[in-house]
Write a protein that holds these residues in place. Structure first.
Motif, PDB file in Angstrom:
ATOM      1  N   HIS A  64       0.852  -1.184   0.000  1.00 48.53           N
ATOM      2  CA  HIS A  64       0.000   0.000   0.000  1.00 48.53           C
ATOM      3  C   HIS A  64       0.890   1.238   0.000  1.00 48.53           C
ATOM      4  O   HIS A  64       1.986   1.232   0.558  1.00 48.53           O
ATOM      5  N   ARG A 101       2.840   7.197  -5.757  1.00 48.87           N
ATOM      6  CA  ARG A 101       2.332   5.941  -6.315  1.00 48.87           C
ATOM      7  C   ARG A 101       3.042   5.616  -7.627  1.00 48.87           C
ATOM      8  O   ARG A 101       3.466   4.473  -7.849  1.00 48.87           O
ATOM      9  N   TYR A 117      -6.982   6.031  -5.343  1.00 52.89           N
ATOM     10  CA  TYR A 117      -6.658   4.768  -4.687  1.00 52.89           C
ATOM     11  C   TYR A 117      -7.945   3.969  -4.484  1.00 52.89           C
ATOM     12  O   TYR A 117      -9.004   4.533  -4.221  1.00 52.89           O
ATOM     13  N   MET A 127      -4.038   3.225  -0.167  1.00 53.93           N
ATOM     14  CA  MET A 127      -3.156   4.093   0.618  1.00 53.93           C
ATOM     15  C   MET A 127      -3.423   3.882   2.090  1.00 53.93           C
ATOM     16  O   MET A 127      -4.583   3.846   2.529  1.00 53.93           O
TER      17      MET A 127
END
Length: 368
Positions: free
Chosen positions: A56, A79, A130, A94
């Motif tokens: 994550h 990311r 996300y 996340m």
């Protein structure tokens, strides 16, 4: 993680989820926070692929960001950078960095307020980019709700006994809900007020005992967010795991027979089945559990194995287990993740490596 927590998870066949931020390995000039000396992105990618530790995002710097561009850097650029550094991995969501004060425009320190997802720039960036993100204000999570923003967790860092964590898990079991146990690995055995390997082991052993008794499932965060307690099955990439059609779906069948949903052999090796990921593209990047149940009345070495059909150097995960002589069934499980790129077809193998006769049932690459 690598020296204490990971071996404990490996020994118990437990998948997990882990947060990563870019400065952890690639610190920007002037960054003075935590780094992971001696490790790099290749190690994280191996954790994901070989051990089912799903990744994550956790921002770029784990520090304050002011203004739209700075927030984009922490949420979006981070990311892109992590998935570039780990090309076979997809970030599952996340895990918002824990902070004090009004960080990220009041987003990170107000996660218990659902409105921050809409009313702050950081909240909107996370929500729209996300698949999932954590929240605050509670502990237990509803299942099958469709809700992927604002999931809750219970912090283990400062526990000196296992009782409260086990109580949280028990409450989740009693109410058909989900509990996420959160741990910063560097706190294990750090000081007198921190969790010890012994206490962590007690918590993990409780989880394993409940899983093996059929009273609980151990999943990743993503697995929990999509779990449906009304169902008794998990998604399986293996076709005909009950051998309804005998061995027609499998290769390597020499020496095997099938009766009553069980495949048996005295001299055979591993059964196998290939999965084409141009067909099953949805499964790329998913965390799975290589699974099979065995028994060996005279003792044997058995295996679950997932390998790229073109080259084992591209992808390969193996778990061999020595079974004692017994008529009891033994479950062999190995958490892993399917690569997002580089492997068009993977072959799942399970069966006998050496020793006496074996029976095997319920093979799977199961969602976790």
């Amino acid at each position: 993680m690598m020296t204490k927590v990971l071996p404990m998870l490996q020994a118990r066949g437990i998948p997990a989820s882990m947060a990563h931020f870019v400065n952890q390995f690639n610190p920007q000039p002037g960054y003075t926070g935590d780094t992971s000396t001696g490790y790099g992105w290749a190690d994280v990618q191996n954790l994901v692929l070989n051990n089912g530790i799903e990744a994550h995002g956790h921002s770029w710097s784990h520090q304050e960001a002011v203004g739209a561009r700075a927030l984009e850097h922490e949420t979006l650029d981070s990311r892109t950078e992590m998935e570039t550094q780990m090309p076979k991995v997809r970030l599952k969501g996340m895990m918002v960095p824990g902070t004090t004060g009004a960080f990220w425009g009041g987003f990170t320190n107000n996660l218990a307020d659902p409105s921050v997802w809409h009313n702050t720039e950081a909240g909107r960036l996370v929500m729209y980019n996300y698949a999932a993100a954590n929240g605050g204000g509670g502990v237990i999570n509803p299942l099958a709700s469709g809700q992927t923003l604002g999931w809750q967790s219970y912090l283990l860092d400062n526990l000196t006994t296992s009782a409260s964590a086990i109580s949280v898990l028990s409450q989740a079991q009693d109410t058909g809900t989900g509990a996420v146990l959160m741990l910063h690995p560097n706190t294990v055995d750090f000081g007198s007020s921190n969790i010890t390997t012994s206490v962590l082991g007690e918590i993990l052993d409780y989880m394993v005992a409940e899983r093996d008794a059929g009273r609980a499932m151990i999943l990743t965060v993503t697995g929990m967010l999509h779990a449906d307690p009304s169902r008794t099955t998990r998604h399986n990439l293996i076709r005909d795991p009950a051998f309804i059609n005998g061995l027609a779906r499998y290769a390597g069948t020499t020496g095997y027979t099938v009766a009553g949903n069980i495949a048996s052999t005295t001299t055979g090796g591993v059964l196998s089945q290939s999965i084409a990921f141009d067909t099953h593209a949805y499964a790329k990047g998913s965390t799975r559990e290589a699974y099979a149940e065995f028994r060996a009345p005279a003792g044997a070495v058995v295996r679950v194995h997932l390998v790229d059909t073109t080259s084992s150097a591209t992808y390969e995960v193996t778990k061999d287990v020595t079974l004692p002589a017994s008529t009891n069934w033994v479950t062999v499980r190995q958490p892993l993740s399917i690569p997002t790129t580089g492997s068009t077809t993977l072959r799942f193998e399970f069966g006998r490596v050496s020793g006496g006769a074996i029976d095997v049932r319920n093979p799977g690459l199961l969602a976790v």
